[in-house]
Scaffold this active site. Structure first.
Site, short mmCIF file in Angstrom:
data_model
loop_
_atom_site.label_atom_id
_atom_site.label_comp_id
_atom_site.label_asym_id
_atom_site.label_seq_id
_atom_site.Cartn_x
_atom_site.Cartn_y
_atom_site.Cartn_z
N ARG A 1 0.87 -1.30 -0.05
CA ARG A 1 -0.13 0.06 -0.01
C ARG A 1 0.84 1.16 0.10
O ARG A 1 0.39 2.32 -0.49
CB ARG A 1 -0.85 -0.03 1.36
N ARG B 1 9.60 5.99 -3.38
CA ARG B 1 10.00 6.73 -4.46
C ARG B 1 11.41 7.33 -4.51
O ARG B 1 11.75 7.50 -3.31
CB ARG B 1 9.12 8.15 -4.35
N ARG C 1 -8.60 -6.34 14.00
CA ARG C 1 -7.65 -5.50 14.73
C ARG C 1 -8.85 -4.33 15.17
O ARG C 1 -9.55 -3.98 14.35
CB ARG C 1 -6.65 -4.75 14.07
N ARG D 1 0.35 5.70 16.34
CA ARG D 1 0.74 7.22 15.88
C ARG D 1 0.02 7.94 16.74
O ARG D 1 -0.91 7.59 17.62
CB ARG D 1 0.23 7.17 14.66
N GLU E 1 -3.14 6.57 19.24
CA GLU E 1 -3.70 5.48 18.90
C GLU E 1 -3.07 4.31 19.16
O GLU E 1 -2.11 3.98 19.03
CB GLU E 1 -3.62 5.65 17.23
N TYR F 1 -9.88 -5.17 3.31
CA TYR F 1 -9.07 -3.85 3.77
C TYR F 1 -9.48 -2.69 2.76
O TYR F 1 -8.33 -2.30 2.21
CB TYR F 1 -7.87 -4.31 4.06
N ASP G 1 -10.18 0.88 1.33
CA ASP G 1 -9.84 2.30 1.60
C ASP G 1 -11.24 2.95 1.29
O ASP G 1 -12.25 2.25 0.72
CB ASP G 1 -8.86 2.86 0.50
#
Ligand code: UDP
Length: 368
Positions: A169, A173, A246, A277, A303, A351, A353
């Protein structure tokens, strides 16, 4: 009598409800929660739209989906650029030239590529799990500092036991582009996601605090077709066993200062910090209120990730082999179920988005 009873007022349910209503169908939406918008629900605190069930940043390459949502919200220009904090060392995400420079001191894309090529040699053949996939994408140093600890906290499983696709995901770069997503369109709905869903549900009957599974016989009688967006295993009373999810827990804090971390998301990628995070919600909207004024306070969410157990909110399906196999069996039961459509992250154990959720709802409705 309704044409559709839609169970769940989240993104999938709201899109399906809107499409059906616009096609002249009679729709009833129910949700066990006291609020609409499912896990994209946002709530205003201190003038800040707080993402109560975790950060959601809309991004897509699908123009149809983008255009569709833009009927219900104006999106701002937010671009996700999280920062990784590894024991106080800060790195840019996703993995890009800033990350490689900080990690190795390399300056050019060739130098970065050479470093990765050297480190990926330890993986022979197709990566078999998340650990091998990560090392093969970015090398062992980045795996150890920025991936291993974070992933094991988020999923509660060893990286060797997780599927490779999860890490794919994230972009890698050889440029100085800090945009976390490879997406043509990206942003946060101005005024919050809740407002967007409310706009979508305008003129549609919604009953909150209504638990489908507790009263399904009576509710089923109300409509020809049920669109069920809850957990698929719960629908079948866990008769084949429980799928694993989860869950996430948030510790929210309002601070009497204008900035805590200077960025919407900081990932804590070491194993020792208990949270994965910290989200500082005001930065999704550049720290300003709707009139463009700076906000004096800030709201942060730490979190914590945990294994789902009955009574918790499920957030992420655990798409490993074991759960995949069990889901297949539930899917067989689901396809034998008459006049019920299973949709969304929980209904399809996927999962998804947000854009894929919208895409799936549109496709499903069009197939009716
Ligand atoms: N990930 C990581 N380090 C990070 C951020 C992400 O290793 O700092 C990995 C981790 O395995 C995670 C996956 O990338 O599960 C996908 O991250 P994403 O940000 O897409 O997860 P989400 O926002 O859906 O929780």
């Amino acid at each position: 009598m309704y044409d559709y009873l839609i169970v769940g007022a989240g993104l999938y349910g709201a899109v399906f409800a809107r499409l059906a209503t616009d096609a002249g169908k009679k729709v009833l939406v129910i949700d066990k929660r006291a609020t609409v918008a499912g896990n994209i629900y946002t709530e205003k605190q201190e003038g800040i739209n707080v993402h109560i069930y975790g950060a959601h940043i809309f991004h897509t390459n699908n123009k149809e989906v983008w255009d569709y949502l833009n009927r219900f919200a104006v999106f701002n220009r937010f671009t996700n650029s999280p920062v990784a904090n590894y024991k106080g060392e800060l790195y840019s995400l996703p993995f890009n030239m800033y990350t490689f420079n900080k990690m190795w001191g390399v300056v050019t894309p060739e130098e970065a590529a050479a470093k990765i090529a050297e480190q990926r040699k330890e993986i022979a053949g197709e990566p078999k799990n998340l650990e091998e996939q990560a090392i093969s994408l970015v090398g062992r140093d980045i795996y150890e500092k920025l991936i291993k600890g974070y992933t094991e906290k988020q999923w509660g499983r060893d990286c060797k036991d997780l599927p490779a696709f999860i890490i794919k995901r994230l972009p890698v770069r050889l440029t100085f582009d800090n945009n976390y997503f490879n997406a043509l369109y990206q942003g946060i709905p101005i005024g919050g996601y809740t407002k967007m869903i409310e706009n979508m549900l305008e003129g549609i009957e919604v009953r909150l605090n209504t638990d489908y599974l507790k009263d399904r016989d009576a509710l089923n009688k109300l409509a020809d077709t049920v669109v069920y967006t809850g957990p698929i295993d719960a629908y079948f009373d866990y008769s084949l066993g429980t799928l694993e999810y989860r869950s996430v827990r948030f510790e929210n804090e309002t601070l009497d200062k204008p900035s805590f971390q200077g960025n919407a998301a900081v990932n804590y990628t070491d194993r020792e910090t208990p949270w994965t995070r910290i989200i500082e919600h005001k930065w999704f909207e550049f720290g300003k209120d709707e009139n463009g004024n700076d906000l004096p306070k800030t709201v942060i969410s730490r979190e914590y990730s945990s294994e789902w157990k009955p009574g918790d909110e499920p957030y992420y399906p655990v798409n490993d082999e074991k759960n995949g196999a069990l889901y297949e069996k539930y899917r067989d039961l689901a396809s034998a179920e008459k006049n019920v459509i299973f949709g969304g992250r929980l209904g399809e154990y996927k999962y998804y988005d947000m854009d894929k959720t919208v895409e799936a709802a549109i496709a499903k409705f069009n197939a009716q």
